[in-house]
Write a protein that holds these residues in place. Sequence first.
Motif: not given
Length: 240
Positions: A232, A234-235
């Motif tokens: 992920q 975005k994190k």
Amino acid sequence: IQKRWRGYYVRKYIHNYYALKKYLEALSLNNEVVRSELQEYTEMKENEEKKKDLEKKEKEKKYQARKMHYLLSTEQIAGIYNSLFRKCPDPMELLLRSSKPLSHRGQQMKSHSAYELRDWPTCKRPPSFFTEQSLPPIGRQKPQGPFRNTAEVLQQRYKPLEPTLRVAASVHSPLEKAREDMKREKWINGIHDNEFLPFSSYNKNEKYEPSILRAGKYGQETYGFKHFREVQPKKWVADK
């Protein structure tokens, strides 16, 4: 005159004293010869019987020696026939030394021949015995009485076997036999009857049927096929 003539004729031609005396002397001489020959034959037979008995005893003794060969003396232990209290060993001990042990195989079957060459007497002229002629064959006549015919009796004796229904039929009933066959076939066939042939082109044109876990509306999961950890970006704290 007739009385004198009859006496002279009888003494001269019928009852001759000298001829009778000569005949008796020859007969006594012949009897002595026959008696001497019979005596010689009897002695010869006795000697043969004694010789046979000795050979039989010697053979039996040798067989017993082979059978009891385990009683032979050794370097460490003296045998029962070689006692320390004897000045010289027993003759049986010497026989045990010279004989071979009896094998463990079964004894050879003796020949069933009734007569053997070694059992024959060694006399050159055995006594001749009178042999009667064989009896004539018995005529095949029907015996008197209420007897059945021979052909009928033989036909009854050699007729084929006709077993009863209880002997010819099976012990188990047909229904039980069919059930046993069904159980045996079910156990042999196993779970399914469809043959699986992975290394052939038998299932080439068949459509693949996915399992319940793979047939969902969201499609195939990527875990385990493309990566083993979720990514992920975005994190992420940093760009790396």
